[in-house]
Design an enzyme around this catalytic site. Structure first.
Site, PDB file in Angstrom:
ATOM      1  N   ASN A  37      -3.488 -38.639  15.450  1.00  0.00           N
ATOM      2  CA  ASN A  37      -4.485 -38.267  14.429  1.00  0.00           C
ATOM      3  C   ASN A  37      -5.453 -37.249  15.036  1.00  0.00           C
ATOM      4  OD1 ASN A  37      -3.396 -40.377  12.899  1.00  0.00           O
ATOM      5  ND2 ASN A  37      -5.073 -41.799  13.317  1.00  0.00           N
ATOM      6  N   VAL A 166     -11.172 -50.154  20.691  1.00  0.00           N
ATOM      7  CA  VAL A 166     -10.902 -51.578  20.957  1.00  0.00           C
ATOM      8  C   VAL A 166      -9.965 -52.140  19.882  1.00  0.00           C
ATOM      9  CG1 VAL A 166     -11.968 -53.862  21.105  1.00  0.00           C
ATOM     10  CG2 VAL A 166     -13.148 -51.870  22.082  1.00  0.00           C
ATOM     11  N   ALA A 255     -11.289 -42.423  10.894  1.00  0.00           N
ATOM     12  CA  ALA A 255     -12.544 -41.659  10.955  1.00  0.00           C
ATOM     13  C   ALA A 255     -12.971 -41.397  12.402  1.00  0.00           C
ATOM     14  CB  ALA A 255     -13.647 -42.404  10.218  1.00  0.00           C
ATOM     15  N   ASP A 257     -11.044 -41.003  14.968  1.00  0.00           N
ATOM     16  CA  ASP A 257     -10.193 -39.943  15.539  1.00  0.00           C
ATOM     17  C   ASP A 257     -10.623 -38.587  14.989  1.00  0.00           C
ATOM     18  OD1 ASP A 257      -8.823 -42.123  16.579  1.00  0.00           O
ATOM     19  OD2 ASP A 257      -7.543 -42.234  14.801  1.00  0.00           O
TER      20      ASP A 257
HETATM   21  O1  CKP Z   1     -10.375 -45.756  15.319  1.00  0.00           O
HETATM   22  P1  CKP Z   1      -9.633 -45.108  14.208  1.00  0.00           P
HETATM   23  O2  CKP Z   1      -9.838 -45.790  12.875  1.00  0.00           O
HETATM   24  O3  CKP Z   1      -9.929 -43.641  14.107  1.00  0.00           O
HETATM   25  O4  CKP Z   1      -8.094 -45.243  14.608  1.00  0.00           O
HETATM   26  C1  CKP Z   1      -7.055 -45.395  13.703  1.00  0.00           C
HETATM   27  C2  CKP Z   1      -5.692 -45.467  14.363  1.00  0.00           C
HETATM   28  O5  CKP Z   1      -3.673 -45.913  16.415  1.00  0.00           O
HETATM   29  C3  CKP Z   1      -4.582 -45.767  13.353  1.00  0.00           C
HETATM   30  O6  CKP Z   1      -3.959 -44.573  12.919  1.00  0.00           O
HETATM   31  C4  CKP Z   1      -3.651 -46.717  14.092  1.00  0.00           C
HETATM   32  O7  CKP Z   1      -2.325 -46.347  14.125  1.00  0.00           O
HETATM   33  C5  CKP Z   1      -4.244 -46.843  15.501  1.00  0.00           C
HETATM   34  O8  CKP Z   1      -5.622 -46.498  15.340  1.00  0.00           O
HETATM   35  C6  CKP Z   1      -3.993 -48.251  16.027  1.00  0.00           C
HETATM   36  O9  CKP Z   1      -3.089 -48.405  16.870  1.00  0.00           O
HETATM   37  O10 CKP Z   1      -4.693 -49.174  15.572  1.00  0.00           O
HETATM   38 MG    MG Z   2     -11.621 -45.442  16.919  1.00  0.00          MG
END
Ligand code: CKP
Ligand code: MG
Length: 312
Positions: A37, A166, A255, A257
């Site tokens: 992302n 986390v 968000a 990312d």
């Molecule tokens: O911290 P964020 O909400 O920006 O991250 C979202 C991503 O990689 C989501 O795309 C998901 O695949 C992940 O975090 C995860 O492994 O939880």
């Molecule tokens: Mg994050």
């Protein structure tokens, strides 16, 4: 490359209507992974970015590589694992304030990334190496992979950016804290959310937390406080940079990312720290207005339209 990142991306299924997922009969298929992302966000903003990963030798793996490549991200260091599958996850949107993700990723191809995937030449030519706290949670070999990349970055003075991300479903709290603090202490720029910083250090209050992270060696800490914006801390200054308010949050996943992509894009473009944090906040805010983890990531023009709209 301006930036190189490492991590797992999965196929994402989301029910087409909101509500408890047990009743969902139809799903849309998309993709999600914090590091890709972030990489897509940077590519949309005009930067050169490479994503290191591993996918299964399966239909989802092939779809994933084409998708990330199609977004303009370099995928030359994405390897294919013949004996493990590409991971999958589901996103249940009960309401826009109540979202859960369910992973089917244990033993995935990406969890089998190992240090031999890391090419010194690829990392040393980048300006930034981006690491997220998800990758070391996937397996011991992923943990070692991340540290090898950081060793190379340090040797060649490539700046290390760390987003703790986390994920309590992936490991025990004790192990998460230990590894994440170790990574914080090896990074130049640290980008935690406030609740992530509280989780790691057990303290409360942005000021205390921001300063604590600086004492561990980071040169710059950006502490995200959700819709309010983000604080940044350097040795001699700290301040809150407010975010632009979004009328209707549709899906906040991704968000963080988006924030990281906007922020690093600002630094790459030579903006001040304050301006870069503001770009990070705007990018993260736009992501929340769209369904999907990466779909809302803006181009420079979309970012400009969003920020100038709000300025009048
Ligand atoms: O911290 P964020 O909400 O920006 O991250 C979202 C991503 O990689 C989501 O795309 C998901 O695949 C992940 O975090 C995860 O492994 O939880
Ligand atoms: Mg994050």
């Amino acid at each position: 490359m301006d930036v190189v990142t490492i991590g797992e991306t999965m196929v994402l299924f989301t029910p087409i209507t909101n509500g408890p997922m047990r009743y969902a009969g139809q799903f849309t298929r998309s993709f999600g992974g914090s590091e890709s992302n972030f990489a897509i966000g940077l590519a949309r903003l005009g930067h050169k970015v490479g994503w290191i990963s591993r996918v299964g030798d399966d239909e989802f793996g092939r779809a994933l590589i084409s998708f990330v490549r199609g977004e303009g991200v370099d995928v030359s260091y994405v390897s294919v694992d013949e004996s493990a599958q590409t991971g999958v996850f589901f996103k249940e949107i009960k309401t826009e304030q109540n979202i859960s993700v369910y992973y089917y990723r244990s033993g995935s191809a990406a969890s089998r990334m190992s240090p031999d995937l890391i090419d010194e030449d690829y990392i040393k030519k980048a300006r930034y190496l981006h690491i997220s706290g998800i990758t070391p949670a996937l397996s011991d070999s992923c943990y070692e992979t991340v540290h090898k990349a950081i060793d190379i970055a340090k040797k060649h003075k490539v700046q290390v950016i760390f987003d703790p991300n986390v994920r309590r479903k992936l490991w025990s709290e004790e192990r998460a804290r230990e590894v994440l603090i170790e990574l914080v202490s090896r990074s130049d720029i640290v980008l935690p959310g406030i609740t992530e910083a509280e989780f790691m250090f057990g303290d409360k209050g942005p000021e205390l937390l921001g300063k604590k992270i600086l004492t561990l060696g980071a040169k710059l800490v950006v502490l995200k406080v959700g819709a309010k914006g983000a604080y940044y801390f350097t040795d001699d200054h700290h301040e809150l940079v407010p975010s632009i308010k979004v009328q209707h949050v549709v899906d906040p996943v991704g968000a963080g990312d988006g924030f990281a992509a906007g922020f690093i894009s600002g630094l790459l473009d030579g903006l001040t720290t304050r301006e870069s944090v503001a770009r990070g906040c705007a990018t993260g805010a736009i992501v929340t207005m769209y369904r999907g983890d990466f779909e809302g990531l803006p181009t420079k023009q979309e970012l400009l339209d969003f920020t100038s709209d709000k300025a009048v």
